[in-house]
Enzyme design. Structure first.
Site, PDB file in Angstrom:
ATOM      1  N   TYR A 148       8.567  -6.871   1.323  1.00  0.00           N
ATOM      2  CA  TYR A 148       7.487  -6.021   1.830  1.00  0.00           C
ATOM      3  C   TYR A 148       6.492  -5.705   0.716  1.00  0.00           C
ATOM      4  CZ  TYR A 148       5.364  -1.947   4.182  1.00  0.00           C
ATOM      5  OH  TYR A 148       4.495  -1.047   4.745  1.00  0.00           O
ATOM      6  N   ASP A 149       7.013  -5.175  -0.427  1.00  0.00           N
ATOM      7  CA  ASP A 149       6.127  -4.748  -1.515  1.00  0.00           C
ATOM      8  C   ASP A 149       5.291  -5.910  -2.048  1.00  0.00           C
ATOM      9  OD1 ASP A 149       7.903  -2.701  -1.166  1.00  0.00           O
ATOM     10  OD2 ASP A 149       8.465  -2.503  -3.267  1.00  0.00           O
ATOM     11  N   ASN A 177       3.302   7.334   3.251  1.00  0.00           N
ATOM     12  CA  ASN A 177       4.202   7.674   4.371  1.00  0.00           C
ATOM     13  C   ASN A 177       3.500   8.444   5.485  1.00  0.00           C
ATOM     14  OD1 ASN A 177       5.811   7.357   1.821  1.00  0.00           O
ATOM     15  ND2 ASN A 177       7.480   7.465   3.300  1.00  0.00           N
ATOM     16  N   SER A 192      11.667  10.161  11.476  1.00  0.00           N
ATOM     17  CA  SER A 192      12.240   9.863  12.794  1.00  0.00           C
ATOM     18  C   SER A 192      13.759  10.012  12.756  1.00  0.00           C
ATOM     19  CB  SER A 192      11.819   8.472  13.259  1.00  0.00           C
ATOM     20  OG  SER A 192      11.974   7.532  12.233  1.00  0.00           O
ATOM     21  N   ASN A 193      14.396   9.547  11.681  1.00  0.00           N
ATOM     22  CA  ASN A 193      15.860   9.718  11.598  1.00  0.00           C
ATOM     23  C   ASN A 193      16.245  11.186  11.689  1.00  0.00           C
ATOM     24  OD1 ASN A 193      16.454   7.028  11.390  1.00  0.00           O
ATOM     25  ND2 ASN A 193      17.369   7.130   9.359  1.00  0.00           N
ATOM     26  N   TYR A 207      19.798  10.373   1.926  1.00  0.00           N
ATOM     27  CA  TYR A 207      20.252   9.323   1.013  1.00  0.00           C
ATOM     28  C   TYR A 207      20.121   9.826  -0.427  1.00  0.00           C
ATOM     29  CZ  TYR A 207      19.555   6.412   5.214  1.00  0.00           C
ATOM     30  OH  TYR A 207      19.577   5.893   6.482  1.00  0.00           O
ATOM     31  N   GLN A 212      14.624  12.792  -4.408  1.00  0.00           N
ATOM     32  CA  GLN A 212      13.451  11.903  -4.391  1.00  0.00           C
ATOM     33  C   GLN A 212      12.378  12.531  -3.499  1.00  0.00           C
ATOM     34  OE1 GLN A 212      16.287  11.405  -2.774  1.00  0.00           O
ATOM     35  NE2 GLN A 212      16.173   9.931  -1.112  1.00  0.00           N
ATOM     36  N   ASP A 274      15.074   2.502  -4.263  1.00  0.00           N
ATOM     37  CA  ASP A 274      14.383   3.570  -3.528  1.00  0.00           C
ATOM     38  C   ASP A 274      13.473   4.320  -4.516  1.00  0.00           C
ATOM     39  OD1 ASP A 274      15.257   5.038  -0.668  1.00  0.00           O
ATOM     40  OD2 ASP A 274      14.218   6.345  -2.078  1.00  0.00           O
ATOM     41  N   ARG A 278       6.731   9.927  -4.903  1.00  0.00           N
ATOM     42  CA  ARG A 278       5.516   9.286  -4.394  1.00  0.00           C
ATOM     43  C   ARG A 278       4.545  10.364  -3.926  1.00  0.00           C
ATOM     44  NH1 ARG A 278       6.785   5.417   0.146  1.00  0.00           N
ATOM     45  NH2 ARG A 278       7.439   3.996  -1.488  1.00  0.00           N
TER      46      ARG A 278
HETATM   47  P1  NAD Z   1       5.252  -0.515  13.167  1.00  0.00           P
HETATM   48  O1  NAD Z   1       6.480  -1.294  12.803  1.00  0.00           O
HETATM   49  O2  NAD Z   1       5.372   0.565  14.178  1.00  0.00           O
HETATM   50  O3  NAD Z   1       4.097  -1.486  13.685  1.00  0.00           O
HETATM   51  C1  NAD Z   1       3.958  -2.806  13.240  1.00  0.00           C
HETATM   52  C2  NAD Z   1       3.522  -3.648  14.423  1.00  0.00           C
HETATM   53  O4  NAD Z   1       3.334  -5.001  13.997  1.00  0.00           O
HETATM   54  C3  NAD Z   1       4.552  -3.685  15.551  1.00  0.00           C
HETATM   55  O5  NAD Z   1       3.928  -3.483  16.789  1.00  0.00           O
HETATM   56  C4  NAD Z   1       5.144  -5.080  15.432  1.00  0.00           C
HETATM   57  O6  NAD Z   1       5.682  -5.554  16.655  1.00  0.00           O
HETATM   58  C5  NAD Z   1       3.951  -5.870  14.921  1.00  0.00           C
HETATM   59  N1  NAD Z   1       4.307  -7.105  14.211  1.00  0.00           N
HETATM   60  C6  NAD Z   1       5.195  -7.248  13.199  1.00  0.00           C
HETATM   61  N2  NAD Z   1       5.231  -8.535  12.796  1.00  0.00           N
HETATM   62  C7  NAD Z   1       4.338  -9.207  13.565  1.00  0.00           C
HETATM   63  C8  NAD Z   1       3.927 -10.573  13.622  1.00  0.00           C
HETATM   64  N3  NAD Z   1       4.455 -11.502  12.816  1.00  0.00           N
HETATM   65  N4  NAD Z   1       2.992 -10.909  14.544  1.00  0.00           N
HETATM   66  C9  NAD Z   1       2.469 -10.003  15.380  1.00  0.00           C
HETATM   67  N5  NAD Z   1       2.819  -8.703  15.371  1.00  0.00           N
HETATM   68  C10 NAD Z   1       3.750  -8.318  14.466  1.00  0.00           C
HETATM   69  O7  NAD Z   1       4.657   0.052  11.803  1.00  0.00           O
HETATM   70  P2  NAD Z   1       3.508   1.110  11.525  1.00  0.00           P
HETATM   71  O8  NAD Z   1       4.134   2.283  10.910  1.00  0.00           O
HETATM   72  O9  NAD Z   1       2.666   1.273  12.726  1.00  0.00           O
HETATM   73  O10 NAD Z   1       2.689   0.356  10.388  1.00  0.00           O
HETATM   74  C11 NAD Z   1       1.505  -0.371  10.679  1.00  0.00           C
HETATM   75  C12 NAD Z   1       0.966  -0.983   9.396  1.00  0.00           C
HETATM   76  O11 NAD Z   1       0.702   0.049   8.436  1.00  0.00           O
HETATM   77  C13 NAD Z   1       1.915  -1.977   8.725  1.00  0.00           C
HETATM   78  O12 NAD Z   1       1.165  -3.048   8.214  1.00  0.00           O
HETATM   79  C14 NAD Z   1       2.512  -1.185   7.602  1.00  0.00           C
HETATM   80  O13 NAD Z   1       2.891  -2.007   6.523  1.00  0.00           O
HETATM   81  C15 NAD Z   1       1.366  -0.249   7.222  1.00  0.00           C
HETATM   82  N6  NAD Z   1       1.881   0.978   6.590  1.00  0.00           N
HETATM   83  C16 NAD Z   1       2.513   1.925   7.337  1.00  0.00           C
HETATM   84  C17 NAD Z   1       3.019   3.051   6.710  1.00  0.00           C
HETATM   85  C18 NAD Z   1       3.704   4.150   7.489  1.00  0.00           C
HETATM   86  O14 NAD Z   1       4.179   5.118   6.872  1.00  0.00           O
HETATM   87  N7  NAD Z   1       3.789   4.104   8.796  1.00  0.00           N
HETATM   88  C19 NAD Z   1       2.894   3.203   5.328  1.00  0.00           C
HETATM   89  C20 NAD Z   1       2.270   2.193   4.605  1.00  0.00           C
HETATM   90  C21 NAD Z   1       1.752   1.085   5.248  1.00  0.00           C
HETATM   91  N1  UDP Z   2      15.868   8.587   3.704  1.00  0.00           N
HETATM   92  C1  UDP Z   2      16.926   9.466   3.883  1.00  0.00           C
HETATM   93  N2  UDP Z   2      17.574   9.472   5.070  1.00  0.00           N
HETATM   94  C2  UDP Z   2      17.233   8.658   6.100  1.00  0.00           C
HETATM   95  C3  UDP Z   2      16.142   7.755   5.929  1.00  0.00           C
HETATM   96  C4  UDP Z   2      15.490   7.744   4.701  1.00  0.00           C
HETATM   97  O1  UDP Z   2      17.266  10.248   2.975  1.00  0.00           O
HETATM   98  O2  UDP Z   2      17.896   8.719   7.149  1.00  0.00           O
HETATM   99  C5  UDP Z   2      15.139   8.615   2.428  1.00  0.00           C
HETATM  100  C6  UDP Z   2      14.929   7.254   1.770  1.00  0.00           C
HETATM  101  O3  UDP Z   2      16.040   6.923   0.945  1.00  0.00           O
HETATM  102  C7  UDP Z   2      13.666   7.506   0.974  1.00  0.00           C
HETATM  103  C8  UDP Z   2      12.873   8.499   1.824  1.00  0.00           C
HETATM  104  O4  UDP Z   2      13.832   9.100   2.703  1.00  0.00           O
HETATM  105  O5  UDP Z   2      13.969   8.108  -0.259  1.00  0.00           O
HETATM  106  C9  UDP Z   2      11.778   7.853   2.656  1.00  0.00           C
HETATM  107  O6  UDP Z   2      12.347   6.778   3.362  1.00  0.00           O
HETATM  108  P1  UDP Z   2      11.551   5.943   4.458  1.00  0.00           P
HETATM  109  O7  UDP Z   2      12.444   4.826   4.878  1.00  0.00           O
HETATM  110  O8  UDP Z   2      11.033   6.849   5.488  1.00  0.00           O
HETATM  111  O9  UDP Z   2      10.259   5.390   3.699  1.00  0.00           O
HETATM  112  P2  UDP Z   2      10.010   4.749   2.251  1.00  0.00           P
HETATM  113  O10 UDP Z   2      11.269   4.702   1.456  1.00  0.00           O
HETATM  114  O11 UDP Z   2       9.495   3.403   2.579  1.00  0.00           O
HETATM  115  O12 UDP Z   2       9.023   5.667   1.654  1.00  0.00           O
END
Ligand code: NAD
Ligand code: UDP
Length: 322
Positions: A148-149, A177, A192-193, A207, A212, A274, A278
Protein backbone atom coordinates in the site's frame (compact mmCIF):
# COMPACT_ATOMS: atom_id res chain seq x y z
CA UNK A 1 -27.53 20.63 -16.42
CA UNK A 2 -26.02 24.08 -15.86
CA UNK A 3 -23.09 25.34 -17.94
CA UNK A 4 -20.59 24.79 -15.14
CA UNK A 5 -21.57 21.16 -14.68
CA UNK A 6 -18.94 18.63 -15.64
CA UNK A 7 -18.65 14.95 -16.45
CA UNK A 8 -16.76 13.49 -13.54
CA UNK A 9 -15.27 10.01 -13.11
CA UNK A 10 -14.86 8.68 -9.57
CA UNK A 11 -12.84 5.46 -9.32
CA UNK A 12 -13.58 3.54 -6.14
CA UNK A 13 -16.83 5.52 -5.90
CA UNK A 14 -18.77 2.68 -4.26
CA UNK A 15 -16.42 2.78 -1.26
CA UNK A 16 -16.52 4.80 1.91
CA UNK A 17 -15.01 8.17 0.85
CA UNK A 18 -15.94 7.81 -2.83
CA UNK A 19 -19.67 7.43 -2.14
CA UNK A 20 -19.72 10.57 0.03
CA UNK A 21 -17.84 12.44 -2.69
CA UNK A 22 -20.38 11.28 -5.27
CA UNK A 23 -23.22 12.52 -3.05
CA UNK A 24 -21.66 16.00 -3.10
CA UNK A 25 -20.90 15.98 -6.84
CA UNK A 26 -24.42 14.81 -7.70
CA UNK A 27 -25.93 17.45 -5.41
CA UNK A 28 -23.95 20.08 -7.36
CA UNK A 29 -25.58 18.88 -10.59
CA UNK A 30 -22.61 17.14 -12.24
CA UNK A 31 -22.75 14.05 -14.40
CA UNK A 32 -20.96 11.30 -12.47
CA UNK A 33 -19.54 7.98 -13.62
CA UNK A 34 -18.44 5.59 -10.89
CA UNK A 35 -16.00 2.76 -11.64
CA UNK A 36 -15.70 0.09 -8.98
CA UNK A 37 -14.90 -3.62 -8.74
CA UNK A 38 -16.82 -3.87 -5.43
CA UNK A 39 -13.89 -5.36 -3.52
CA UNK A 40 -14.55 -3.14 -0.49
CA UNK A 41 -17.30 -1.00 -2.00
CA UNK A 42 -21.01 -1.67 -2.02
CA UNK A 43 -23.75 -0.82 -4.48
CA UNK A 44 -25.85 -0.03 -1.43
CA UNK A 45 -23.73 3.12 -0.82
CA UNK A 46 -25.00 4.53 -4.12
CA UNK A 47 -28.45 3.00 -4.30
CA UNK A 48 -30.08 6.44 -3.97
CA UNK A 49 -28.49 7.58 -7.26
CA UNK A 50 -29.11 4.49 -9.40
CA UNK A 51 -32.26 5.90 -11.01
CA UNK A 52 -30.79 9.36 -11.61
CA UNK A 53 -30.01 10.05 -15.28
CA UNK A 54 -26.87 12.00 -14.30
CA UNK A 55 -25.37 8.91 -12.64
CA UNK A 56 -23.74 5.82 -14.09
CA UNK A 57 -22.33 2.88 -12.13
CA UNK A 58 -19.86 0.67 -14.00
CA UNK A 59 -18.45 -2.56 -12.57
CA UNK A 60 -14.87 -2.34 -13.73
CA UNK A 61 -11.45 -3.26 -12.39
CA UNK A 62 -9.08 -0.34 -12.98
CA UNK A 63 -6.15 -2.69 -13.59
CA UNK A 64 -7.84 -3.04 -17.02
CA UNK A 65 -7.88 -0.01 -19.35
CA UNK A 66 -11.17 1.70 -20.18
CA UNK A 67 -12.19 4.40 -22.68
CA UNK A 68 -14.48 7.16 -21.39
CA UNK A 69 -14.98 10.86 -22.10
CA UNK A 70 -14.70 12.89 -18.88
CA UNK A 71 -13.52 16.32 -17.63
CA UNK A 72 -12.38 15.30 -14.15
CA UNK A 73 -11.05 12.10 -12.60
CA UNK A 74 -11.10 11.55 -8.84
CA UNK A 75 -8.90 8.48 -8.53
CA UNK A 76 -9.80 6.74 -5.26
CA UNK A 77 -9.92 3.05 -6.21
CA UNK A 78 -7.75 1.09 -3.77
CA UNK A 79 -8.61 -0.77 -0.56
CA UNK A 80 -7.68 1.52 2.34
CA UNK A 81 -7.89 -0.71 5.42
CA UNK A 82 -4.74 -2.69 6.27
CA UNK A 83 -6.89 -5.83 6.64
CA UNK A 84 -8.20 -5.49 3.09
CA UNK A 85 -5.06 -4.20 1.37
CA UNK A 86 -3.00 -7.01 2.93
CA UNK A 87 -5.56 -9.68 1.89
CA UNK A 88 -4.07 -9.79 -1.63
CA UNK A 89 -0.95 -7.57 -1.52
CA UNK A 90 0.03 -8.22 -5.14
CA UNK A 91 -3.41 -7.09 -6.26
CA UNK A 92 -3.04 -3.96 -4.10
CA UNK A 93 0.20 -3.11 -5.92
CA UNK A 94 -1.41 -3.80 -9.30
CA UNK A 95 -4.30 -1.51 -8.39
CA UNK A 96 -1.94 1.29 -7.35
CA UNK A 97 0.52 0.93 -10.22
CA UNK A 98 -1.36 -0.47 -13.24
CA UNK A 99 -4.65 1.07 -12.12
CA UNK A 100 -3.11 4.53 -11.69
CA UNK A 101 -1.27 4.18 -15.03
CA UNK A 102 -4.54 3.36 -16.76
CA UNK A 103 -6.34 6.31 -15.19
CA UNK A 104 -3.50 8.72 -15.97
CA UNK A 105 -3.47 7.39 -19.54
CA UNK A 106 -7.17 8.15 -19.74
CA UNK A 107 -6.62 11.64 -18.29
CA UNK A 108 -3.90 12.27 -20.87
CA UNK A 109 -6.05 11.09 -23.80
CA UNK A 110 -9.15 13.13 -22.92
CA UNK A 111 -7.28 16.04 -21.23
CA UNK A 112 -9.12 15.53 -17.96
CA UNK A 113 -7.89 16.93 -14.67
CA UNK A 114 -6.73 14.04 -12.46
CA UNK A 115 -6.79 13.92 -8.64
CA UNK A 116 -4.91 11.13 -6.87
CA UNK A 117 -6.10 10.01 -3.43
CA UNK A 118 -2.69 9.41 -1.90
CA UNK A 119 -2.12 8.84 1.78
CA UNK A 120 -0.29 9.79 4.95
CA UNK A 121 1.15 6.27 4.69
CA UNK A 122 3.73 7.68 2.27
CA UNK A 123 5.37 9.06 5.45
CA UNK A 124 5.63 5.50 6.86
CA UNK A 125 6.61 5.45 10.55
CA UNK A 126 7.44 9.16 10.64
CA UNK A 127 10.54 10.58 12.31
CA UNK A 128 9.20 14.12 11.86
CA UNK A 129 6.12 15.17 13.78
CA UNK A 130 3.68 16.56 12.72
CA UNK A 131 4.27 15.63 9.09
CA UNK A 132 4.62 18.42 6.49
CA UNK A 133 4.45 17.63 2.77
CA UNK A 134 8.21 18.23 2.51
CA UNK A 135 8.97 15.24 4.76
CA UNK A 136 10.09 12.34 2.56
CA UNK A 137 9.03 9.55 4.86
CA UNK A 138 10.30 6.40 6.52
CA UNK A 139 8.73 3.41 4.77
CA UNK A 140 9.85 -0.22 5.08
CA UNK A 141 10.07 -1.29 1.44
CA UNK A 142 9.69 -5.00 2.26
CA UNK A 143 7.16 -4.91 5.11
CA UNK A 144 3.54 -6.02 5.13
CA UNK A 145 2.29 -2.43 4.66
CA UNK A 146 4.55 -1.69 1.70
CA UNK A 147 2.12 -3.00 -0.95
CA UNK A 148 0.00 0.00 0.00
CA UNK A 149 2.63 2.54 1.12
CA UNK A 150 5.03 1.96 -1.76
CA UNK A 151 2.10 1.50 -4.15
CA UNK A 152 0.87 4.99 -3.30
CA UNK A 153 4.39 6.41 -3.51
CA UNK A 154 4.69 5.03 -7.07
CA UNK A 155 1.22 6.39 -7.83
CA UNK A 156 2.42 9.87 -6.79
CA UNK A 157 5.52 9.45 -8.96
CA UNK A 158 3.38 8.41 -11.93
CA UNK A 159 1.15 11.44 -11.46
CA UNK A 160 4.09 13.85 -11.44
CA UNK A 161 5.80 12.12 -14.38
CA UNK A 162 2.62 12.28 -16.48
CA UNK A 163 2.42 15.93 -15.51
CA UNK A 164 6.03 16.71 -16.49
CA UNK A 165 6.13 14.50 -19.59
CA UNK A 166 2.58 14.77 -20.92
CA UNK A 167 1.21 17.94 -19.33
CA UNK A 168 -1.51 16.06 -17.48
CA UNK A 169 -3.24 18.44 -15.09
CA UNK A 170 -2.80 16.68 -11.74
CA UNK A 171 -3.75 17.17 -8.10
CA UNK A 172 -2.35 14.99 -5.29
CA UNK A 173 -4.02 14.72 -1.88
CA UNK A 174 -2.30 12.97 1.02
CA UNK A 175 -5.26 11.82 3.05
CA UNK A 176 -4.89 11.14 6.79
CA UNK A 177 -7.12 8.75 8.80
CA UNK A 178 -10.71 9.46 7.83
CA UNK A 179 -13.84 8.00 9.41
CA UNK A 180 -17.60 8.32 9.20
CA UNK A 181 -20.86 6.65 8.18
CA UNK A 182 -20.71 3.85 5.56
CA UNK A 183 -17.43 2.32 6.75
CA UNK A 184 -17.83 -1.45 6.46
CA UNK A 185 -18.67 -3.31 9.65
CA UNK A 186 -15.74 -5.64 8.90
CA UNK A 187 -13.57 -2.81 7.58
CA UNK A 188 -10.87 -3.55 10.16
CA UNK A 189 -9.85 0.07 10.72
CA UNK A 190 -9.79 1.35 14.23
CA UNK A 191 -12.87 3.60 14.43
CA UNK A 192 -15.17 1.04 12.80
CA UNK A 193 -13.72 -1.82 14.88
CA UNK A 194 -14.21 0.03 18.18
CA UNK A 195 -17.71 1.27 17.26
CA UNK A 196 -18.91 -2.17 16.16
CA UNK A 197 -17.31 -3.89 19.16
CA UNK A 198 -18.85 -1.45 21.64
CA UNK A 199 -22.27 -1.78 20.00
CA UNK A 200 -22.04 -5.58 20.12
CA UNK A 201 -20.85 -5.49 23.74
CA UNK A 202 -17.62 -7.34 22.96
CA UNK A 203 -14.14 -6.17 24.02
CA UNK A 204 -12.57 -3.24 22.16
CA UNK A 205 -9.32 -4.59 20.65
CA UNK A 206 -6.44 -2.17 21.29
CA UNK A 207 -3.30 -3.25 19.43
CA UNK A 208 -0.07 -2.85 21.41
CA UNK A 209 -0.33 -0.69 24.55
CA UNK A 210 -2.48 1.86 22.72
CA UNK A 211 0.10 4.65 23.04
CA UNK A 212 0.44 5.01 19.24
CA UNK A 213 -1.38 8.06 17.91
CA UNK A 214 -3.60 8.93 14.97
CA UNK A 215 -5.47 12.12 13.97
CA UNK A 216 -9.03 11.54 12.80
CA UNK A 217 -10.86 13.51 10.11
CA UNK A 218 -14.62 13.28 9.57
CA UNK A 219 -15.53 12.29 6.02
CA UNK A 220 -17.55 15.43 5.15
CA UNK A 221 -14.52 17.60 5.94
CA UNK A 222 -12.28 15.38 3.85
CA UNK A 223 -14.61 15.46 0.84
CA UNK A 224 -14.72 19.22 1.10
CA UNK A 225 -10.90 19.30 0.97
CA UNK A 226 -10.76 16.97 -2.05
CA UNK A 227 -13.21 19.15 -3.99
CA UNK A 228 -11.35 22.37 -3.10
CA UNK A 229 -8.10 20.77 -4.22
CA UNK A 230 -9.62 19.57 -7.51
CA UNK A 231 -11.04 23.00 -8.39
CA UNK A 232 -8.09 25.07 -7.11
CA UNK A 233 -4.69 25.76 -8.68
CA UNK A 234 -2.47 23.91 -6.21
CA UNK A 235 -1.11 20.63 -7.59
CA UNK A 236 0.06 19.33 -4.24
CA UNK A 237 0.90 17.02 -2.70
CA UNK A 238 -1.34 18.51 -0.01
CA UNK A 239 -2.05 16.96 3.38
CA UNK A 240 -5.77 16.62 4.10
CA UNK A 241 -6.59 15.55 7.63
CA UNK A 242 -7.63 16.75 11.05
CA UNK A 243 -4.64 17.67 13.24
CA UNK A 244 -6.55 16.67 16.39
CA UNK A 245 -4.32 13.83 17.65
CA UNK A 246 -5.28 11.03 20.06
CA UNK A 247 -3.66 7.88 21.37
CA UNK A 248 -5.49 4.74 20.30
CA UNK A 249 -6.24 3.98 23.96
CA UNK A 250 -7.85 7.43 24.34
CA UNK A 251 -9.98 6.71 21.28
CA UNK A 252 -11.05 3.33 22.73
CA UNK A 253 -12.01 5.01 26.00
CA UNK A 254 -13.98 7.73 24.23
CA UNK A 255 -15.99 5.22 22.19
CA UNK A 256 -16.45 2.99 25.22
CA UNK A 257 -17.80 5.91 27.27
CA UNK A 258 -20.05 7.08 24.43
CA UNK A 259 -21.49 3.73 23.35
CA UNK A 260 -21.16 1.10 26.03
CA UNK A 261 -19.25 1.60 29.31
CA UNK A 262 -19.79 -2.11 30.03
CA UNK A 263 -17.64 -3.18 27.06
CA UNK A 264 -14.12 -4.20 28.10
CA UNK A 265 -10.85 -3.07 26.53
CA UNK A 266 -8.61 -5.95 25.43
CA UNK A 267 -4.95 -5.55 24.43
CA UNK A 268 -3.72 -7.48 21.37
CA UNK A 269 -0.29 -7.67 19.66
CA UNK A 270 0.77 -4.61 17.66
CA UNK A 271 0.92 -5.41 13.90
CA UNK A 272 4.31 -5.19 12.17
CA UNK A 273 5.42 -1.68 11.10
CA UNK A 274 2.42 0.02 12.74
CA UNK A 275 3.32 3.76 12.69
CA UNK A 276 4.00 5.11 16.21
CA UNK A 277 2.39 8.48 15.63
CA UNK A 278 0.71 10.46 12.92
CA UNK A 279 -0.52 14.05 12.71
CA UNK A 280 -0.92 16.20 9.61
CA UNK A 281 0.66 19.62 9.26
CA UNK A 282 -2.15 21.30 7.30
CA UNK A 283 -0.54 24.74 6.84
CA UNK A 284 -0.42 24.22 3.07
CA UNK A 285 -4.09 23.21 2.79
CA UNK A 286 -5.07 26.23 4.91
CA UNK A 287 -2.98 28.64 2.84
CA UNK A 288 -3.57 27.28 -0.67
CA UNK A 289 -7.06 25.78 -0.43
CA UNK A 290 -8.53 27.86 2.38
CA UNK A 291 -9.45 24.52 3.94
CA UNK A 292 -9.44 23.23 7.48
CA UNK A 293 -11.63 20.61 9.14
CA UNK A 294 -14.66 21.67 11.16
CA UNK A 295 -16.25 18.54 12.66
CA UNK A 296 -14.97 17.72 16.18
CA UNK A 297 -14.23 14.09 17.03
CA UNK A 298 -17.12 13.74 19.51
CA UNK A 299 -19.66 14.88 16.91
CA UNK A 300 -18.18 12.78 14.10
CA UNK A 301 -18.06 9.70 16.31
CA UNK A 302 -21.70 10.18 17.29
CA UNK A 303 -22.80 10.29 13.65
CA UNK A 304 -20.62 7.27 12.83
CA UNK A 305 -21.92 5.20 15.73
CA UNK A 306 -25.53 6.05 14.84
CA UNK A 307 -24.94 4.75 11.32
CA UNK A 308 -23.46 1.48 12.59
CA UNK A 309 -26.27 1.18 15.08
CA UNK A 310 -28.84 1.30 12.28
CA UNK A 311 -27.00 -1.41 10.37
CA UNK A 312 -26.30 -3.80 13.24
CA UNK A 313 -29.38 -5.61 14.43
CA UNK A 314 -30.13 -6.49 18.01
CA UNK A 315 -27.98 -3.89 19.71
CA UNK A 316 -28.98 -1.82 22.67
CA UNK A 317 -29.51 1.89 21.97
CA UNK A 318 -26.71 4.40 22.39
CA UNK A 319 -26.13 4.83 26.09
CA UNK A 320 -25.32 8.50 25.51
CA UNK A 321 -28.64 8.96 23.72
CA UNK A 322 -30.76 7.23 26.37
P1 NAD B 1 -12.65 1.88 0.57
O1 NAD B 1 -11.96 0.55 0.67
O2 NAD B 1 -13.94 2.06 1.27
O3 NAD B 1 -12.90 2.27 -0.95
C1 NAD B 1 -12.06 1.86 -2.00
C2 NAD B 1 -12.94 1.55 -3.20
O4 NAD B 1 -12.10 1.16 -4.29
C3 NAD B 1 -13.91 0.40 -2.95
O5 NAD B 1 -15.19 0.73 -3.42
C4 NAD B 1 -13.30 -0.74 -3.75
O6 NAD B 1 -14.25 -1.71 -4.14
C5 NAD B 1 -12.64 0.00 -4.90
N1 NAD B 1 -11.55 -0.72 -5.55
C6 NAD B 1 -10.48 -1.31 -4.95
N2 NAD B 1 -9.68 -1.86 -5.88
C7 NAD B 1 -10.25 -1.61 -7.08
C8 NAD B 1 -9.88 -1.93 -8.43
N3 NAD B 1 -8.78 -2.63 -8.71
N4 NAD B 1 -10.71 -1.51 -9.42
C9 NAD B 1 -11.84 -0.83 -9.16
N5 NAD B 1 -12.23 -0.50 -7.91
C10 NAD B 1 -11.43 -0.89 -6.89
O7 NAD B 1 -11.59 2.98 1.05
P2 NAD B 1 -11.76 4.52 1.37
O8 NAD B 1 -11.52 4.70 2.80
O9 NAD B 1 -13.01 5.03 0.77
O10 NAD B 1 -10.51 5.12 0.60
C11 NAD B 1 -10.63 5.70 -0.69
C12 NAD B 1 -9.26 6.16 -1.17
O11 NAD B 1 -8.72 7.11 -0.23
C13 NAD B 1 -8.23 5.04 -1.31
O12 NAD B 1 -7.46 5.28 -2.46
C14 NAD B 1 -7.39 5.18 -0.08
O13 NAD B 1 -6.08 4.72 -0.29
C15 NAD B 1 -7.42 6.69 0.17
N6 NAD B 1 -7.19 6.99 1.59
C16 NAD B 1 -8.16 6.73 2.52
C17 NAD B 1 -7.90 6.99 3.85
C18 NAD B 1 -8.94 6.76 4.92
O14 NAD B 1 -8.64 6.96 6.11
N7 NAD B 1 -10.15 6.36 4.61
C19 NAD B 1 -6.66 7.49 4.24
C20 NAD B 1 -5.69 7.70 3.26
C21 NAD B 1 -5.97 7.46 1.93
N1 UDP C 1 -5.92 -0.52 15.87
C1 UDP C 1 -6.30 -1.04 17.10
N2 UDP C 1 -7.37 -1.86 17.16
C2 UDP C 1 -8.10 -2.20 16.07
C3 UDP C 1 -7.72 -1.67 14.80
C4 UDP C 1 -6.61 -0.84 14.74
O1 UDP C 1 -5.67 -0.74 18.14
O2 UDP C 1 -9.05 -2.98 16.22
C5 UDP C 1 -4.78 0.41 15.81
C6 UDP C 1 -3.73 0.09 14.75
O3 UDP C 1 -2.76 -0.82 15.27
C7 UDP C 1 -3.16 1.46 14.48
C8 UDP C 1 -4.34 2.41 14.67
O4 UDP C 1 -5.29 1.68 15.45
O5 UDP C 1 -2.17 1.78 15.43
C9 UDP C 1 -5.00 2.83 13.36
O6 UDP C 1 -5.27 1.67 12.62
P1 UDP C 1 -6.09 1.69 11.26
O7 UDP C 1 -6.05 0.30 10.72
O8 UDP C 1 -7.39 2.32 11.47
O9 UDP C 1 -5.29 2.69 10.31
P2 UDP C 1 -3.73 2.93 10.00
O10 UDP C 1 -2.87 2.03 10.82
O11 UDP C 1 -3.64 2.65 8.55
O12 UDP C 1 -3.54 4.35 10.37
Amino acid sequence: MSNSSKRILVTGGAGFIGSHLIDRLMAEGHEVICLDNFFTGRKHNLVHWLDNHNFELVRHDITEPIRLEVDRIYHLACPASPVHYQYNPVKTIKTNVMGTLNMLGLAKRVKARFLLASTSEVYGDPEVHPQPETYRGNVNTIGIRSCYDEGKRVAETLAFDYHRQNNVDIRVARIFNTYGPRMLENDGRVVSNFAVQALRGIPLTVYGDGSQTRSFCFVSDLVDGLMKLMEGDCLGPVNLGNPDEYTILELAQKIQAMVNPEAAIQFKPLPQDDPRRRQPDISLAKARLGWSPTVPLAEGLKRTVEDFQQRIEGVSPLVAAS
